[in-house]
Design a protein around this motif. Structure first.
Motif, PDB file in Angstrom:
ATOM      1  N   SER A  59      -7.350  58.398  48.007  1.00  0.00           N
ATOM      2  CA  SER A  59      -8.539  59.245  48.064  1.00  0.00           C
ATOM      3  C   SER A  59      -9.836  58.443  47.988  1.00  0.00           C
ATOM      4  N   LEU A  60      -9.723  57.115  47.891  1.00  0.00           N
ATOM      5  CA  LEU A  60     -10.901  56.271  47.710  1.00  0.00           C
ATOM      6  C   LEU A  60     -11.261  55.555  49.008  1.00  0.00           C
ATOM      7  N   VAL A  61     -12.547  55.577  49.346  1.00  0.00           N
ATOM      8  CA  VAL A  61     -13.034  54.894  50.540  1.00  0.00           C
ATOM      9  C   VAL A  61     -14.294  54.116  50.189  1.00  0.00           C
ATOM     10  N   VAL A  62     -14.269  52.805  50.409  1.00  0.00           N
ATOM     11  CA  VAL A  62     -15.489  52.010  50.239  1.00  0.00           C
ATOM     12  C   VAL A  62     -16.390  52.326  51.427  1.00  0.00           C
ATOM     13  N   LYS A  63     -17.379  53.163  51.189  1.00  0.00           N
ATOM     14  CA  LYS A  63     -18.180  53.733  52.282  1.00  0.00           C
ATOM     15  C   LYS A  63     -19.512  53.016  52.463  1.00  0.00           C
ATOM     16  N   TYR A  64     -20.102  52.553  51.342  1.00  0.00           N
ATOM     17  CA  TYR A  64     -21.441  51.964  51.399  1.00  0.00           C
ATOM     18  C   TYR A  64     -21.485  50.679  50.572  1.00  0.00           C
ATOM     19  N   VAL A  65     -22.233  49.700  51.071  1.00  0.00           N
ATOM     20  CA  VAL A  65     -22.486  48.464  50.344  1.00  0.00           C
ATOM     21  C   VAL A  65     -23.987  48.216  50.374  1.00  0.00           C
ATOM     22  N   PHE A  66     -24.562  48.037  49.195  1.00  0.00           N
ATOM     23  CA  PHE A  66     -26.001  47.757  49.120  1.00  0.00           C
ATOM     24  C   PHE A  66     -26.218  46.435  48.393  1.00  0.00           C
ATOM     25  N   ASP A  67     -27.018  45.568  49.012  1.00  0.00           N
ATOM     26  CA  ASP A  67     -27.396  44.311  48.368  1.00  0.00           C
ATOM     27  C   ASP A  67     -28.759  43.892  48.893  1.00  0.00           C
ATOM     28  N   PRO A  68     -29.788  43.968  48.058  1.00  0.00           N
ATOM     29  CA  PRO A  68     -31.146  43.664  48.530  1.00  0.00           C
ATOM     30  C   PRO A  68     -31.356  42.187  48.850  1.00  0.00           C
ATOM     31  N   ASN A  69     -30.394  41.337  48.483  1.00  0.00           N
ATOM     32  CA  ASN A  69     -30.561  39.898  48.644  1.00  0.00           C
ATOM     33  C   ASN A  69     -29.733  39.310  49.788  1.00  0.00           C
ATOM     34  N   LEU A  70     -29.081  40.160  50.555  1.00  0.00           N
ATOM     35  CA  LEU A  70     -28.247  39.690  51.652  1.00  0.00           C
ATOM     36  C   LEU A  70     -28.672  40.304  52.979  1.00  0.00           C
ATOM     37  N   LEU A  71     -28.349  39.603  54.067  1.00  0.00           N
ATOM     38  CA  LEU A  71     -28.555  40.147  55.405  1.00  0.00           C
ATOM     39  C   LEU A  71     -27.311  40.872  55.893  1.00  0.00           C
ATOM     40  N   LYS A  72     -26.151  40.506  55.338  1.00  0.00           N
ATOM     41  CA  LYS A  72     -24.891  41.173  55.642  1.00  0.00           C
ATOM     42  C   LYS A  72     -23.902  40.858  54.528  1.00  0.00           C
ATOM     43  N   THR A  73     -22.804  41.588  54.471  1.00  0.00           N
ATOM     44  CA  THR A  73     -21.810  41.338  53.447  1.00  0.00           C
ATOM     45  C   THR A  73     -21.100  39.997  53.700  1.00  0.00           C
ATOM     46  N   GLN A  74     -20.572  39.415  52.628  1.00  0.00           N
ATOM     47  CA  GLN A  74     -19.820  38.169  52.737  1.00  0.00           C
ATOM     48  C   GLN A  74     -18.310  38.432  52.801  1.00  0.00           C
ATOM     49  N   PHE A  75     -17.941  39.638  53.179  1.00  0.00           N
ATOM     50  CA  PHE A  75     -16.538  39.989  53.378  1.00  0.00           C
ATOM     51  C   PHE A  75     -16.465  41.029  54.491  1.00  0.00           C
ATOM     52  N   LYS A  76     -15.284  41.182  55.066  1.00  0.00           N
ATOM     53  CA  LYS A  76     -15.098  42.140  56.150  1.00  0.00           C
ATOM     54  C   LYS A  76     -14.873  43.539  55.593  1.00  0.00           C
ATOM     55  N   SER A  77     -15.598  44.493  56.146  1.00  0.00           N
ATOM     56  CA  SER A  77     -15.471  45.872  55.693  1.00  0.00           C
ATOM     57  C   SER A  77     -16.014  46.810  56.753  1.00  0.00           C
ATOM     58  N   ASN A  78     -15.480  48.025  56.764  1.00  0.00           N
ATOM     59  CA  ASN A  78     -16.014  49.061  57.648  1.00  0.00           C
ATOM     60  C   ASN A  78     -17.138  49.854  56.987  1.00  0.00           C
ATOM     61  N   ALA A  79     -17.457  49.490  55.746  1.00  0.00           N
ATOM     62  CA  ALA A  79     -18.510  50.202  55.027  1.00  0.00           C
ATOM     63  C   ALA A  79     -19.875  49.961  55.671  1.00  0.00           C
ATOM     64  N   LYS A  80     -20.737  50.944  55.530  1.00  0.00           N
ATOM     65  CA  LYS A  80     -22.109  50.786  56.006  1.00  0.00           C
ATOM     66  C   LYS A  80     -22.884  49.921  55.028  1.00  0.00           C
ATOM     67  N   PHE A  81     -23.513  48.852  55.532  1.00  0.00           N
ATOM     68  CA  PHE A  81     -24.265  47.926  54.682  1.00  0.00           C
ATOM     69  C   PHE A  81     -25.766  48.153  54.844  1.00  0.00           C
ATOM     70  N   SER A  82     -26.489  47.987  53.754  1.00  0.00           N
ATOM     71  CA  SER A  82     -27.951  48.006  53.820  1.00  0.00           C
ATOM     72  C   SER A  82     -28.536  47.117  52.732  1.00  0.00           C
ATOM     73  N   ASN A  83     -29.694  46.571  53.017  1.00  0.00           N
ATOM     74  CA  ASN A  83     -30.498  45.859  52.015  1.00  0.00           C
ATOM     75  C   ASN A  83     -31.870  46.507  51.861  1.00  0.00           C
ATOM     76  N   LYS A  84     -31.998  47.736  52.387  1.00  0.00           N
ATOM     77  CA  LYS A  84     -33.293  48.415  52.406  1.00  0.00           C
ATOM     78  C   LYS A  84     -33.310  49.594  51.425  1.00  0.00           C
ATOM     79  N   LYS A  85     -34.333  49.647  50.629  1.00  0.00           N
ATOM     80  CA  LYS A  85     -34.484  50.703  49.625  1.00  0.00           C
ATOM     81  C   LYS A  85     -34.463  52.088  50.252  1.00  0.00           C
TER      82      LYS A  85
END
Length: 228
Positions: A32-58
């Protein structure tokens, strides 16, 4: 119905936790768990592979908060204070912390473990020991019997904590360090890798060596402006 997870932090620790969830290696209903979103204000992209939506924007945070059921703050090392206070801000958004407990970890009593805890493979929490909120016991670390561990603590891989030890909030215990029984480590202290701690450690002290000796003071900071 799936429960969306928000990761705060997109570096390698997040990748390890992502893998534990995706491969059904934690004590939770991962179907029932899905990693859906990743937020990191200090990165341009994640350092791992994922289908989650990434953002660094408030500007994206409001949407992430609204559509997330769980959160995991994927910040380790000496940043325990940041991990704890960021988690408290996410709680205010009505998102639930997700415990990351490996199926290969050992603990005596779940009721003695705080919320948002992270127990990695082969970590051990022995009889009568308590662990506070948003603390990490990394791979192969051992917390012996009747210890008290505070909030936002990080015990790194291979570290061994002797019985009846007190570890206050935001302490970091380095890789393969040994803390002898009945030691008191005060808030914010940092124990270096491989250190052997034979006496109490004061607030915000950095100690290292065998036996561990004082090196300097550490300053802890956390910036919560992004939540304002």
């Amino acid at each position: 119905m799936s429960k969306n997870i928000l990761f705060w932090g997109g570096k390698f620790k997040a990748g390890i936790i992502h893998d534990l969830i995706e491969k059904d290696k934690i004590l939770a209903d991962t179907t029932s768990l899905v990693v859906k979103y990743v937020f990191d204000p200090n990165l341009l992209k994640t350092q791992f592979k994922s289908n989650a939506k990434f953002s660094n924007k408030k500007i994206d945070l409001k949407f992430f908060f609204k559509n997330s059921y769980h959160f995991v703050v994927c910040i380790g090392n000496e940043l325990g204070m940041a991990r704890y206070f960021i988690s408290k801000e996410l709680e205010k958004k009505k998102i639930k912390p997700l415990d990351i407990i490996s199926k290969n970890a050992y603990f005596d009593n779940k009721k003695l473990l705080g919320k948002g805890i992270q127990l990695f493979p082969n970590s051990v929490v022995q009889t009568g020991s308590t662990v506070g909120d948003y603390s990490i016991l990394n791979t192969g670390s051992i917390l012996e019997h009747h210890c008290e561990v505070g909030n936002g603590v990080h015990i790194m891989p291979g570290a061994v904590i002797g019985g009846n030890t007190y570890i206050s909030d935001f302490v970091t215990i380095g890789m393969n360090a040994t803390v002898m029984p009945k030691i008191k480590i005060e808030e914010g202290a940092y124990i270096g890798a491989g250190a052997v701690v034979t006496k109490d450690v004061k607030k915000n002290e950095v100690v290292a060596g065998n036996p561990a000796k004082f090196l300097k003071k550490i300053v802890h900071k956390v910036d919560l402006k992004i939540f304002k």
